[in-house]
Design a protein around this motif. Structure first.
Motif, PDB file in Angstrom:
ATOM      1  N   PHE A  55       0.839  -1.154  -0.047  1.00 14.16           N
ATOM      2  CA  PHE A  55       0.135  -0.033   0.041  1.00 14.16           C
ATOM      3  C   PHE A  55       0.775   1.180   0.157  1.00 14.16           C
ATOM      4  CE2 PHE A  55      -2.774  -3.471   1.484  1.00 14.16           C
ATOM      5  CZ  PHE A  55      -4.191  -2.899   1.027  1.00 14.16           C
ATOM      6  N   LYS A  56       0.523   2.398  -0.800  1.00 18.19           N
ATOM      7  CA  LYS A  56       1.389   3.414  -0.908  1.00 18.19           C
ATOM      8  C   LYS A  56       0.874   4.324   0.255  1.00 18.19           C
ATOM      9  CE  LYS A  56       2.925   3.200  -5.475  1.00 18.19           C
ATOM     10  NZ  LYS A  56       3.180   1.942  -5.245  1.00 18.19           N
ATOM     11  N   VAL A  57       1.682   4.683   1.047  1.00 14.64           N
ATOM     12  CA  VAL A  57       1.303   5.537   2.359  1.00 14.64           C
ATOM     13  C   VAL A  57       2.565   6.330   2.710  1.00 14.64           C
ATOM     14  CG1 VAL A  57      -0.367   3.920   3.394  1.00 14.64           C
ATOM     15  CG2 VAL A  57       1.894   3.796   4.070  1.00 14.64           C
ATOM     16  N   ASN A  58       2.168   7.491   3.646  1.00 19.33           N
ATOM     17  CA  ASN A  58       3.309   8.202   4.126  1.00 19.33           C
ATOM     18  C   ASN A  58       3.942   7.597   5.352  1.00 19.33           C
ATOM     19  OD1 ASN A  58       4.615  10.707   4.524  1.00 19.33           O
ATOM     20  ND2 ASN A  58       3.204  11.375   5.940  1.00 19.33           N
ATOM     21  N   VAL A  59       5.124   7.181   4.988  1.00 18.03           N
ATOM     22  CA  VAL A  59       6.078   6.610   6.081  1.00 18.03           C
ATOM     23  C   VAL A  59       6.735   7.494   7.146  1.00 18.03           C
ATOM     24  CG1 VAL A  59       7.892   4.940   6.597  1.00 18.03           C
ATOM     25  CG2 VAL A  59       6.344   4.656   4.557  1.00 18.03           C
ATOM     26  N   VAL A  60       6.146   7.422   8.373  1.00 19.23           N
ATOM     27  CA  VAL A  60       6.833   8.121   9.506  1.00 19.23           C
ATOM     28  C   VAL A  60       7.737   7.348  10.263  1.00 19.23           C
ATOM     29  CG1 VAL A  60       6.172   8.979  11.746  1.00 19.23           C
ATOM     30  CG2 VAL A  60       4.582   9.355   9.720  1.00 19.23           C
ATOM     31  N   THR A  70       0.726   0.679  10.568  1.00 16.68           N
ATOM     32  CA  THR A  70       2.050   0.864  11.490  1.00 16.68           C
ATOM     33  C   THR A  70       3.049   1.643  11.080  1.00 16.68           C
ATOM     34  OG1 THR A  70       1.676  -1.672  12.126  1.00 16.68           O
ATOM     35  CG2 THR A  70       3.744  -0.612  12.749  1.00 16.68           C
ATOM     36  N   VAL A  71       3.469   1.659   9.717  1.00 12.82           N
ATOM     37  CA  VAL A  71       4.589   2.652   9.621  1.00 12.82           C
ATOM     38  C   VAL A  71       3.961   4.269   9.231  1.00 12.82           C
ATOM     39  CG1 VAL A  71       5.673   0.935   8.195  1.00 12.82           C
ATOM     40  CG2 VAL A  71       4.073   2.369   7.001  1.00 12.82           C
ATOM     41  N   GLN A  72       2.534   4.312   9.783  1.00 14.79           N
ATOM     42  CA  GLN A  72       2.251   5.879   9.536  1.00 14.79           C
ATOM     43  C   GLN A  72       2.339   6.372  10.981  1.00 14.79           C
ATOM     44  OE1 GLN A  72      -1.236   6.671   6.930  1.00 14.79           O
ATOM     45  NE2 GLN A  72      -1.226   4.447   6.433  1.00 14.79           N
ATOM     46  N   GLY A  73       2.617   5.632  12.085  1.00 12.84           N
ATOM     47  CA  GLY A  73       2.826   6.207  13.329  1.00 12.84           C
ATOM     48  C   GLY A  73       4.018   5.883  13.810  1.00 12.84           C
ATOM     49  N   MET A  74       4.536   6.715  14.708  1.00 10.73           N
ATOM     50  CA  MET A  74       5.957   6.416  15.781  1.00 10.73           C
ATOM     51  C   MET A  74       5.809   5.249  16.457  1.00 10.73           C
ATOM     52  SD  MET A  74       8.612   8.252  14.863  1.00 10.73           S
ATOM     53  CE  MET A  74       9.496   8.241  16.542  1.00 10.73           C
TER      54      MET A  74
END
Ligand code: RIB
Length: 292
Positions: free
Chosen positions: A233-238, A275-279
């Motif tokens: 999935f293409k998401v904004n990675v944090v 998961t990768v969108q949160g710290m």
């Protein structure tokens, strides 16, 4: 069928930085967080958030009481989590920069898992039960041998990859869950090309089920000549910390319940993209209800 997750528990000390610290350099972090982590704990939480009943076995020090409370909060059973007054709980120093991370682990209690604890814990399980392990605890070969002897089904997330992994009785593993670096390690493949890596895995582990995650290139299921692929999935990675742990927990939960590989890959990809969108590690793993 019971699920036993036998694995590490760490205090994660997380530093957000502008760049990864270089040799001879001192830098000031932008911010700092303390979280619950450890690949074992993260995967137990992922299984539980996916709706599975899970027992977590491991070892913390006298500073580790909060791990019992944290796991219990997510309905992870801590009956087989030992508190050892003579050790410190494991910890991890995590640098996060532009979504990527670097991790140093101090083993602590994770490296004090001994044959006695393994015998005591496994005595409560039986043929057909599932064992999930990663590579952050001691006595790995003994654990795999014992679980196999009992007829447990063994899933091994080969993280972190080490040379010793190849000395473990890998012939007793039923499902391998690896990223591309771990896949190269367990197949002793020199190439970075995904097709070459898949071929090397197929040749070395002919009758095994293998789940391979390749970041933005998605994930694969490989078993003999069968290869299935799931787009990422293409998401904004944090922060990618615990993305692999989320994938492992969700894939296994779905696959154990429904035996549908395509569905399990889809669900696991979706969960890790959240998961990768949160710290943070365990705390950024989504609940099943957030995925549907
Ligand atoms: O996979 C992420 C985990 O690796 C962190 O939570 C850290 O504790 C290390 O075990």
């Amino acid at each position: 069928m019971k699920v036993l997750s036998f694995g590490s528990l760490n205090f994660d000390y997380v530093y957000n930085t502008n760049h990864f610290v270089l040799p001879k350099e001192t830098i000031i972090a932008n911010d700092y967080h303390e979280n619950f982590g450890g690949k074992g704990l993260n995967q137990s939480i992922a299984l539980a958030k996916a709706g599975m009943e899970v027992y977590h076995a491991g070892r913390v020090g006298k500073d580790g009481q909060s791990f019992f409370d944290y796991l219990n909060e997510y309905n992870v059973n801590t009956k087989y989590l030992y508190k050892d007054e003579n050790v410190r709980t494991g910890h991890a120093i995590i640098e996060v920069n532009e979504g990527q991370n670097r991790i140093i682990c101090y083993g602590g209690g994770n490296q004090k898992i001994d044959h006695k604890q393994i015998d005591e814990v496994l005595a409560n399980f039986e043929k057909g039960d599932i064992l999930l392990v990663q590579n952050e605890i001691s006595s790995m070969s003994y654990l795999i041998n014992k679980a196999h002897e009992m007829g447990m089904k063994i899933a091994f997330n080969c993280a972190p990859i080490t040379k010793e992994i190849l000395t473990y009785p890998l012939e007793y593993i039923d499902i391998f869950i690896v990223n591309e670096v771990e896949a190269k390690g367990i197949s002793e493949c020199d190439s970075d090309n995904i097709d070459d890596i898949i071929k090397a895995l197929q040749e070395r582990y002919q009758n095994k089920e293998i789940v391979l995650t390749v970041g933005e290139q998605g994930s694969y299921y490989i078993c003999g000549d069968v290869i299935k692929h799931q787009e990422a999935f293409k998401v904004n990675v944090v922060d990618t910390t615990a993305a692999g742990d989320t994938f492992t927990g969700y894939f296994l939960a779905s696959y154990m319940n429904e035996h549908d590989v395509d569905k399990a890959l889809l669900l696991a990809s979706k969960a890790s993209s959240i998961t990768v969108q949160g710290m943070g590690a365990a705390k950024s793993i989504p609940f099943y209800k957030d995925l549907i």
